[in-house]
Motif scaffolding. Sequence first.
Motif, PDB file in Angstrom:
ATOM      1  N   TYR A 118       0.881  -1.173   0.000  1.00  0.00           N
ATOM      2  CA  TYR A 118       0.000   0.000   0.000  1.00  0.00           C
ATOM      3  C   TYR A 118       0.915   1.218   0.000  1.00  0.00           C
ATOM      4  N   LEU A 119       0.946   1.907  -1.135  1.00  0.00           N
ATOM      5  CA  LEU A 119       1.914   2.977  -1.359  1.00  0.00           C
ATOM      6  C   LEU A 119       1.246   4.343  -1.343  1.00  0.00           C
ATOM      7  N   TYR A 120       2.059   5.364  -1.142  1.00  0.00           N
ATOM      8  CA  TYR A 120       1.566   6.739  -1.091  1.00  0.00           C
ATOM      9  C   TYR A 120       2.266   7.573  -2.156  1.00  0.00           C
ATOM     10  N   ASP A 121       1.470   8.226  -2.986  1.00  0.00           N
ATOM     11  CA  ASP A 121       2.006   9.145  -3.992  1.00  0.00           C
ATOM     12  C   ASP A 121       1.404  10.532  -3.781  1.00  0.00           C
ATOM     13  N   PRO A 122       2.011  11.326  -2.892  1.00  0.00           N
ATOM     14  CA  PRO A 122       1.470  12.659  -2.634  1.00  0.00           C
ATOM     15  C   PRO A 122       1.563  13.595  -3.827  1.00  0.00           C
ATOM     16  N   THR A 123       2.417  13.267  -4.803  1.00  0.00           N
ATOM     17  CA  THR A 123       2.510  14.111  -6.013  1.00  0.00           C
ATOM     18  C   THR A 123       1.326  13.886  -6.950  1.00  0.00           C
ATOM     19  N   GLN A 124       0.645  12.764  -6.788  1.00  0.00           N
ATOM     20  CA  GLN A 124      -0.508  12.372  -7.610  1.00  0.00           C
ATOM     21  C   GLN A 124      -0.139  12.101  -9.074  1.00  0.00           C
ATOM     22  N   LYS A 125       1.153  12.011  -9.360  1.00  0.00           N
ATOM     23  CA  LYS A 125       1.593  11.849 -10.752  1.00  0.00           C
ATOM     24  C   LYS A 125       1.137  10.532 -11.364  1.00  0.00           C
ATOM     25  N   ILE A 126       1.154   9.443 -10.582  1.00  0.00           N
ATOM     26  CA  ILE A 126       0.761   8.157 -11.159  1.00  0.00           C
ATOM     27  C   ILE A 126      -0.723   8.148 -11.506  1.00  0.00           C
ATOM     28  N   ALA A 127      -1.545   8.792 -10.695  1.00  0.00           N
ATOM     29  CA  ALA A 127      -2.972   8.866 -10.999  1.00  0.00           C
ATOM     30  C   ALA A 127      -3.199   9.625 -12.302  1.00  0.00           C
ATOM     31  N   MET A 128      -2.488  10.727 -12.466  1.00  0.00           N
ATOM     32  CA  MET A 128      -2.640  11.514 -13.689  1.00  0.00           C
ATOM     33  C   MET A 128      -2.130  10.755 -14.910  1.00  0.00           C
ATOM     34  N   ALA A 129      -1.016  10.040 -14.747  1.00  0.00           N
ATOM     35  CA  ALA A 129      -0.453   9.284 -15.861  1.00  0.00           C
ATOM     36  C   ALA A 129      -1.379   8.134 -16.278  1.00  0.00           C
ATOM     37  N   LEU A 130      -2.053   7.545 -15.298  1.00  0.00           N
ATOM     38  CA  LEU A 130      -2.984   6.459 -15.586  1.00  0.00           C
ATOM     39  C   LEU A 130      -4.336   6.958 -16.074  1.00  0.00           C
ATOM     40  N   GLY A 131      -4.595   8.242 -15.902  1.00  0.00           N
ATOM     41  CA  GLY A 131      -5.907   8.772 -16.244  1.00  0.00           C
ATOM     42  C   GLY A 131      -6.965   8.401 -15.224  1.00  0.00           C
ATOM     43  N   ALA A 132      -6.535   8.066 -14.020  1.00  0.00           N
ATOM     44  CA  ALA A 132      -7.485   7.697 -12.964  1.00  0.00           C
ATOM     45  C   ALA A 132      -8.259   8.928 -12.508  1.00  0.00           C
ATOM     46  N   ALA A 133      -9.531   8.735 -12.234  1.00  0.00           N
ATOM     47  CA  ALA A 133     -10.377   9.834 -11.783  1.00  0.00           C
ATOM     48  C   ALA A 133     -11.081   9.520 -10.472  1.00  0.00           C
ATOM     49  N   ARG A 134     -11.164   8.235 -10.110  1.00  0.00           N
ATOM     50  CA  ARG A 134     -11.930   7.845  -8.933  1.00  0.00           C
ATOM     51  C   ARG A 134     -11.175   6.839  -8.079  1.00  0.00           C
ATOM     52  N   THR A 135     -11.627   6.718  -6.840  1.00  0.00           N
ATOM     53  CA  THR A 135     -11.098   5.680  -5.961  1.00  0.00           C
ATOM     54  C   THR A 135     -12.259   4.783  -5.548  1.00  0.00           C
ATOM     55  N   PRO A 136     -12.112   3.455  -5.729  1.00  0.00           N
ATOM     56  CA  PRO A 136     -10.949   2.803  -6.322  1.00  0.00           C
ATOM     57  C   PRO A 136     -11.077   2.731  -7.847  1.00  0.00           C
ATOM     58  N   GLU A 137      -9.937   2.691  -8.526  1.00  0.00           N
ATOM     59  CA  GLU A 137      -9.902   2.484  -9.975  1.00  0.00           C
ATOM     60  C   GLU A 137      -8.804   1.460 -10.266  1.00  0.00           C
ATOM     61  N   PHE A 138      -9.125   0.467 -11.061  1.00  0.00           N
ATOM     62  CA  PHE A 138      -8.270  -0.699 -11.246  1.00  0.00           C
ATOM     63  C   PHE A 138      -7.663  -0.740 -12.647  1.00  0.00           C
ATOM     64  N   PHE A 139      -6.400  -1.162 -12.698  1.00  0.00           N
ATOM     65  CA  PHE A 139      -5.674  -1.271 -13.960  1.00  0.00           C
ATOM     66  C   PHE A 139      -4.982  -2.635 -14.005  1.00  0.00           C
ATOM     67  N   VAL A 140      -5.312  -3.439 -15.012  1.00  0.00           N
ATOM     68  CA  VAL A 140      -4.681  -4.750 -15.206  1.00  0.00           C
ATOM     69  C   VAL A 140      -3.629  -4.602 -16.302  1.00  0.00           C
ATOM     70  N   ILE A 141      -2.407  -5.006 -15.966  1.00  0.00           N
ATOM     71  CA  ILE A 141      -1.255  -4.825 -16.849  1.00  0.00           C
ATOM     72  C   ILE A 141      -0.685  -6.197 -17.194  1.00  0.00           C
ATOM     73  N   ASN A 142      -0.461  -6.442 -18.486  1.00  0.00           N
ATOM     74  CA  ASN A 142      -0.020  -7.774 -18.910  1.00  0.00           C
ATOM     75  C   ASN A 142       1.504  -7.905 -18.947  1.00  0.00           C
ATOM     76  N   LYS A 143       1.977  -9.045 -19.448  1.00  0.00           N
ATOM     77  CA  LYS A 143       3.411  -9.337 -19.472  1.00  0.00           C
ATOM     78  C   LYS A 143       4.186  -8.323 -20.297  1.00  0.00           C
ATOM     79  N   ALA A 144       3.571  -7.801 -21.362  1.00  0.00           N
ATOM     80  CA  ALA A 144       4.210  -6.791 -22.216  1.00  0.00           C
ATOM     81  C   ALA A 144       4.124  -5.404 -21.597  1.00  0.00           C
ATOM     82  N   ARG A 145       3.575  -5.347 -20.391  1.00  0.00           N
ATOM     83  CA  ARG A 145       3.385  -4.098 -19.641  1.00  0.00           C
ATOM     84  C   ARG A 145       2.489  -3.114 -20.390  1.00  0.00           C
ATOM     85  N   GLU A 146       1.414  -3.706 -20.937  1.00  0.00           N
ATOM     86  CA  GLU A 146       0.342  -2.937 -21.555  1.00  0.00           C
ATOM     87  C   GLU A 146      -0.875  -2.971 -20.632  1.00  0.00           C
TER      88      GLU A 146
END
Length: 199
Positions: A118-146
Amino acid sequence: MTRFAAIVTVLALSIGSAQAGKFNKVLNPGDKAPTFQKLQGTDEKEYSSSDFSKDVVVVVVTCNKCPAAIAYEDRLIEFTKKYSGKVDVVAINVNNSDADKMDKMIERSKEKGFNFPYLYDPTQKIAMALGAARTPEFFVINKAREVVYMGAFDDDMRAENVKKQYVVDAVEAALAGKMPTVKETAARGCGIQFEKSSK
């Protein structure tokens, strides 16, 4: 129908289908997953995206106090148990209210017995990079890191009413080297409290 009219019709149909069902304003399914560096965890360790090396990774953008995020904690714990050894699960809190600071995160992690970082990103950069808008929001990433799926965990906040398990289905597809049938849904929950300086 004239040739010009036919071309216009085909273009309109193709544009319409390309935009249909898109809830994320930053990423499309199949895009490379954004990375993060040296985020502090509740276990006093630092984590980067490269630390999660399993073929499938599930990233959850979440927080401490949102009722929707809290409603999914037990399901996320059970999911992590089920896929232990196969899937890396990481939760990232991006809100900066007093109830979401690291001390409260540590309390929550211990209280619930989180079995995932359980990590903390006070800069919020990862949320912006992922395009996340809500909590919780889930992202499944495959072997090719897509990013092969993004959105809600399932189709109902009340576990007893769930009929469609979007994240589970996406993970099973990714483990088999396939794309999931459902690649994107609308995330349900609290809006992320973005800082003005972060936008």
